[in-house]
Design a protein around this motif. Structure first.
Motif, PDB file in Angstrom:
ATOM      1  N   SER A 136       0.789  -1.256  -0.035  1.00  0.00           N
ATOM      2  CA  SER A 136      -0.097   0.148   0.075  1.00  0.00           C
ATOM      3  C   SER A 136       0.798   1.222   0.102  1.00  0.00           C
ATOM      4  O   SER A 136       1.870   1.212   0.447  1.00  0.00           O
ATOM      5  N   ARG A 137       0.255   2.147  -0.541  1.00  0.00           N
ATOM      6  CA  ARG A 137       1.032   3.560  -0.366  1.00  0.00           C
ATOM      7  C   ARG A 137       0.113   4.499  -0.215  1.00  0.00           C
ATOM      8  O   ARG A 137      -1.118   4.680  -0.288  1.00  0.00           O
ATOM      9  N   GLN A 138       0.408   5.778   0.352  1.00  0.00           N
ATOM     10  CA  GLN A 138      -0.463   6.773   0.929  1.00  0.00           C
ATOM     11  C   GLN A 138       0.130   7.945  -0.069  1.00  0.00           C
ATOM     12  O   GLN A 138       1.155   8.501   0.289  1.00  0.00           O
ATOM     13  N   PHE A 139      -0.518   8.196  -1.111  1.00  0.00           N
ATOM     14  CA  PHE A 139      -0.020   9.213  -1.801  1.00  0.00           C
ATOM     15  C   PHE A 139      -0.849  10.678  -1.325  1.00  0.00           C
ATOM     16  O   PHE A 139      -1.682  10.677  -1.102  1.00  0.00           O
ATOM     17  N   ALA A 140      -0.132  11.611  -1.636  1.00  0.00           N
ATOM     18  CA  ALA A 140      -0.437  13.178  -1.112  1.00  0.00           C
ATOM     19  C   ALA A 140      -1.083  13.852  -2.562  1.00  0.00           C
ATOM     20  O   ALA A 140      -0.655  13.409  -3.751  1.00  0.00           O
ATOM     21  N   GLY A 141      -1.678  14.959  -2.514  1.00  0.00           N
ATOM     22  CA  GLY A 141      -2.169  15.555  -3.636  1.00  0.00           C
ATOM     23  C   GLY A 141      -3.609  15.390  -3.945  1.00  0.00           C
ATOM     24  O   GLY A 141      -4.314  14.580  -3.207  1.00  0.00           O
ATOM     25  N   ASP A 142      -3.818  15.974  -5.150  1.00  0.00           N
ATOM     26  CA  ASP A 142      -5.310  16.052  -5.485  1.00  0.00           C
ATOM     27  C   ASP A 142      -5.545  14.761  -6.428  1.00  0.00           C
ATOM     28  O   ASP A 142      -4.684  13.731  -6.592  1.00  0.00           O
ATOM     29  N   ARG A 143      -6.711  14.576  -6.999  1.00  0.00           N
ATOM     30  CA  ARG A 143      -7.026  13.112  -7.675  1.00  0.00           C
ATOM     31  C   ARG A 143      -6.276  12.962  -8.502  1.00  0.00           C
ATOM     32  O   ARG A 143      -5.697  11.724  -8.743  1.00  0.00           O
ATOM     33  N   GLU A 144      -5.693  13.934  -9.247  1.00  0.00           N
ATOM     34  CA  GLU A 144      -4.896  13.661 -10.561  1.00  0.00           C
ATOM     35  C   GLU A 144      -3.482  13.079 -10.081  1.00  0.00           C
ATOM     36  O   GLU A 144      -2.910  12.335 -10.513  1.00  0.00           O
ATOM     37  N   ALA A 145      -3.087  13.917  -9.142  1.00  0.00           N
ATOM     38  CA  ALA A 145      -1.894  13.490  -8.310  1.00  0.00           C
ATOM     39  C   ALA A 145      -1.809  12.081  -7.892  1.00  0.00           C
ATOM     40  O   ALA A 145      -0.754  11.216  -7.897  1.00  0.00           O
ATOM     41  N   VAL A 146      -2.826  11.667  -7.216  1.00  0.00           N
ATOM     42  CA  VAL A 146      -3.078  10.485  -6.488  1.00  0.00           C
ATOM     43  C   VAL A 146      -2.912   9.369  -7.610  1.00  0.00           C
ATOM     44  O   VAL A 146      -1.960   8.450  -7.755  1.00  0.00           O
ATOM     45  N   ARG A 147      -3.504   9.510  -8.696  1.00  0.00           N
ATOM     46  CA  ARG A 147      -3.805   8.570  -9.897  1.00  0.00           C
ATOM     47  C   ARG A 147      -2.490   8.611 -10.612  1.00  0.00           C
ATOM     48  O   ARG A 147      -2.063   7.410 -11.066  1.00  0.00           O
ATOM     49  N   SER A 148      -1.734   9.758 -10.764  1.00  0.00           N
ATOM     50  CA  SER A 148      -0.447   9.552 -11.436  1.00  0.00           C
ATOM     51  C   SER A 148       0.464   8.913 -10.891  1.00  0.00           C
ATOM     52  O   SER A 148       1.279   7.941 -11.205  1.00  0.00           O
ATOM     53  N   GLN A 149       0.683   9.029  -9.304  1.00  0.00           N
ATOM     54  CA  GLN A 149       1.440   8.151  -8.528  1.00  0.00           C
ATOM     55  C   GLN A 149       1.285   6.778  -8.683  1.00  0.00           C
ATOM     56  O   GLN A 149       2.188   5.981  -8.512  1.00  0.00           O
ATOM     57  N   ALA A 150      -0.160   6.501  -8.347  1.00  0.00           N
ATOM     58  CA  ALA A 150      -0.458   5.209  -8.653  1.00  0.00           C
ATOM     59  C   ALA A 150       0.091   4.446  -9.897  1.00  0.00           C
ATOM     60  O   ALA A 150       0.524   3.310  -9.719  1.00  0.00           O
ATOM     61  N   VAL A 151      -0.123   4.954 -11.039  1.00  0.00           N
ATOM     62  CA  VAL A 151       0.341   4.731 -12.362  1.00  0.00           C
ATOM     63  C   VAL A 151       1.864   4.486 -12.101  1.00  0.00           C
ATOM     64  O   VAL A 151       2.383   3.422 -12.608  1.00  0.00           O
ATOM     65  N   ALA A 152       2.648   5.402 -11.673  1.00  0.00           N
ATOM     66  CA  ALA A 152       4.131   5.075 -11.518  1.00  0.00           C
ATOM     67  C   ALA A 152       4.347   3.964 -10.663  1.00  0.00           C
ATOM     68  O   ALA A 152       5.195   3.129 -11.120  1.00  0.00           O
ATOM     69  N   GLN A 153       3.959   3.691  -9.686  1.00  0.00           N
ATOM     70  CA  GLN A 153       4.046   2.704  -8.715  1.00  0.00           C
ATOM     71  C   GLN A 153       3.906   1.241  -9.474  1.00  0.00           C
ATOM     72  O   GLN A 153       4.461   0.329  -9.262  1.00  0.00           O
TER      73      GLN A 153
END
Length: 168
Positions: A136-153
């Motif tokens: 699991s990861r706890q990403f910061a930022g808005d919806r777009e930032a969370v989704r972008s970080q999830a893709v990278a992960q």
């Protein structure tokens, strides 16, 4: 959403998969198909990408991936157990895939709780031979930032699965 950094990472992962002779399938909830889109952005990706499942609702997770309703009811969609089940289900429904990555999370801005805040994303990654993991990861930022970080992960997890396969 699919910035140059993500597209470059996808190209790198595809190269590793090509070298290893591996094919991948994705099972995505909060990313809505962005991992598959990043991978298939590149010409020749059909040699390494089997396809992807976008299973946003619990009903779709059950219907397309075979995630047991009881698992969803007990653990919730955003959990290690559901991420692992999604990855296993994707492999089961993509017979030519060697690797699967699954993503389920809360991209926001709403939908979070004290136990599962906005930005929490669970990942399942598995190889056909059964080797796999959840994180699991706890990403910061808005919806777009969370989704972008999830893709990278998710791309990093596919790279890890590929590298592990090459060292067997």
């Amino acid at each position: 959403m699919l910035n140059q950094q993500i597209l470059a990472r996808a190209a790198e992962v595809l190269g590793r998969m090509r070298d290893a002779g591996l094919r991948a399938v994705t099972a995505e909830s909060c990313t809505g198909g962005l991992v598959a889109a990043a991978l298939t952005h590149h010409a020749g990706s059909s040699d390494m990408v089997e396809g992807g499942f976008v299973t946003y609702s619990n009903a779709m997770k059950t219907a397309l991936l075979g995630v047991p309703p009881a698992l969803l009811a007990h653990h919730g969609a955003v959990s290690a157990e559901v991420a692992a089940s999604m990855a296993r289900g994707a492999l089961a429904h993509a017979p030519d895939a060697d690797l699967a990555v699954a993503i389920t999370g809360i991209a926001g801005p709403g939908g979070g709780s004290a136990e599962k805040p906005v930005g929490l994303v669970w990942f399942g990654a598995i190889r056909r031979d059964g080797e796999g993991s959840t994180i699991s990861r706890q990403f910061a930022g808005d919806r777009e930032a969370v989704r972008s970080q999830a893709v990278a992960q998710a791309l990093d997890l596919l790279a890890d699965l590929t590298d592990a396969h090459m060292h067997i």
